[in-house]
Design an enzyme around this catalytic site. Structure first.
Site, PDB file in Angstrom:
ATOM      1  N   LYS A 177       1.876  -3.272   6.410  1.00 13.48           N
ATOM      2  CA  LYS A 177       2.226  -3.537   5.008  1.00 13.48           C
ATOM      3  C   LYS A 177       3.749  -3.461   4.822  1.00 13.48           C
ATOM      4  O   LYS A 177       4.331  -4.256   4.086  1.00 13.48           O
ATOM      5  CB  LYS A 177       1.517  -2.538   4.091  1.00 13.48           C
ATOM      6  CG  LYS A 177      -0.002  -2.755   4.014  1.00 13.48           C
ATOM      7  CD  LYS A 177      -0.324  -4.038   3.285  1.00 13.48           C
ATOM      8  CE  LYS A 177      -1.813  -4.340   3.234  1.00 13.48           C
ATOM      9  NZ  LYS A 177      -2.126  -5.588   2.543  1.00 13.48           N
TER      10      LYS A 177
ATOM     11  N   SER B  14       0.826  -1.210   0.000  1.00 13.43           N
ATOM     12  CA  SER B  14       0.000   0.000   0.000  1.00 13.43           C
ATOM     13  C   SER B  14       0.856   1.253   0.000  1.00 13.43           C
ATOM     14  O   SER B  14       1.956   1.273   0.569  1.00 13.43           O
ATOM     15  CB  SER B  14      -0.860  -0.008   1.258  1.00 13.43           C
ATOM     16  OG  SER B  14      -1.448   1.249   1.455  1.00 13.43           O
TER      17      SER B  14
ATOM     18  N   TYR C 167      -1.922   0.258   9.833  1.00 13.14           N
ATOM     19  CA  TYR C 167      -2.163  -0.419   8.560  1.00 13.14           C
ATOM     20  C   TYR C 167      -0.918  -0.331   7.670  1.00 13.14           C
ATOM     21  O   TYR C 167      -0.427  -1.331   7.145  1.00 13.14           O
ATOM     22  CB  TYR C 167      -3.378   0.218   7.865  1.00 13.14           C
ATOM     23  CG  TYR C 167      -3.580  -0.290   6.468  1.00 13.14           C
ATOM     24  CD1 TYR C 167      -4.077  -1.568   6.245  1.00 13.14           C
ATOM     25  CD2 TYR C 167      -3.256   0.498   5.362  1.00 13.14           C
ATOM     26  CE1 TYR C 167      -4.244  -2.049   4.954  1.00 13.14           C
ATOM     27  CE2 TYR C 167      -3.422   0.027   4.079  1.00 13.14           C
ATOM     28  CZ  TYR C 167      -3.915  -1.243   3.877  1.00 13.14           C
ATOM     29  OH  TYR C 167      -4.073  -1.723   2.604  1.00 13.14           O
TER      30      TYR C 167
END
Ligand code: UDP
Length: 348
Positions: free
Chosen positions: A146, A118, A142
């Site tokens: 990643k 991402s 998040y």
């Protein structure tokens, strides 16, 4: 012929990728725990296993039985704000789950992996568009998760194992994925009131599935004060995964590549676009900034264009919003089959 294992295949991106892989005659095994995905979105001919990516015995069995030689790992929790509130949930699934999955794949002799990373790995980049060489300083769990998995892939690929071909990987750093399959039938699904992604939320407001929407922050250092994002159509993103699989099959080395169009649109631009394509003028209010949101994320996609033969087919915000709106109308019709969708009603 060997098969590709696609985790998270029943989700939004996974369902579009699975459809493209099956249409291209590829053999696919889908692994999904159906926590967010839906079995019905997958082609009936595709081998489906319901289960957890962290279940090493299950993954080992799939690899053995289906002679898997490539992995596309999409399964993950995907909401930035939720990751800020519940980091443990995110790291357990997105990081520990990925480690178990990758270890089972390596033990089972899988030598090629495509990973859905991402743009959140960049945090709040100081340059726009952002290239893959920019510093990776995630500002939310998040994005941190990643980045952990990118590092894991790098380390696992770098480890030499006697008598075995090393793992090779492509990490695709997604920017903002949006839109739905032209012609309908596939798109993003969320439980009522649970959608968080901008274009989906705006389309729900346009169909009347929600009464209106909020702009999370209008005081950012951008042209109109709202955040700027690079929206890539889900079918162009899915095509990049097939490019990555072919690149690895042809002997390509490890690569980390941005997936976006290289053009930014503000939150206000997007809302105006959804209003224009839907003809619906829903209420929009300005609310506080959402935790974890960087002001601007736009991809430098030169590396992706160089690495594979990837030519975007849907690089047009209006077309993206229209496809997302049409999909939302289909969902609204399914929810209330007796009523005509707003799009159908407007069309007369
Ligand atoms: N956003 C917003 N209202 C919403 C949903 C999103 O203003 O109802 C903003 C959000 O704050 C961010 C941008 O839209 O600046 C894109 O958010 P999204 O959740 O779609 O994707 P993200 O960039 O977090 O991956």
């Amino acid at each position: 012929m060997n098969r590709v294992l696609v985790t998270g295949a029943a989700g939004y991106i996974g369902s579009h990728l699975s459809a493209q892989l099956v249409a291209a005659g590829r053999r696919v095994v889908a692994l999904d725990d159906l926590s967010a995905g839906r079995r019905a979105t997958l082609p009936a001919t595709l081998a489906f296993v319901e289960g957890d990516i962290a279940d090493r015995d299950l993954v080992a069995q799939i690899i053995r039985e289906h002679r898997i030689d490539a992995l596309v790992h999409l399964a993950a929790h995907v909401q930035v704000a939720e990751s800020v509130a519940r980091p443990g949930k995110y790291h357990r699934n997105n990081v520990l789950g990925a480690l178990n999955l990758l270890q089972a794949c390596i033990d089972g002799g899988v030598t090629r992996a495509v990973f859905s990373s991402s743009a959140a790995v960049y945090g709040a980049p100081t340059r726009s568009p952002v290239a893959e060489t920019a510093p990776t300083i995630p500002i939310n769990p998040y994005g941190a998760g990643k980045l952990f998995v990118e590092w894991m892939l790098r380390d696992l690929a770098g480890a030499t194992m006697a008598g075995r071909a090393p793992l090779r990987f492509v990490a695709l750093r997604y920017f903002n994925v949006a839109g739905a399959r032209a012609g309908g039938g596939l798109g993003q699904v969320a439980a009522p009131g649970k959608a968080t992604h901008l274009i989906k939320v705006a389309c729900e407001a346009a169909t009347g599935a929600r009464p209106g929407m909020e702009v999370f922050g209008a005081d950012y250092p951008t042209a109109d004060g709202t955040c700027v994002r690079d929206f890539i159509h889900v079918d162009d993103l899915a095509a990049a995964h097939i490019g990555a699989l072919d690149y690895l099959a042809n002997g390509g080395g490890n690569a980390t590549l941005n997936c976006g169009y290289g053009r930014g649109h503000s939150v206000r631009d997007v809302i105006a676009c959804v209003k224009a394509v839907s003809g619906a003028d829903f209420p929009v209010t300005v609310a506080a900034r959402r935790p974890g949101d960087p002001p601007e994320l736009v991809a430098d996609n030169a590396a992706l264009r160089r690495a594979f033969d990837w030519t975007p087919q849907h690089d047009d915000l209006e077309a993206i919003c229209r496809s997302a709106y049409q999909w939302e109308c289909q969902l609204a019709e399914r929810a209330q089959p007796s009523q005509r969708s707003p799009a159908a009603a407007r069309a007369g």
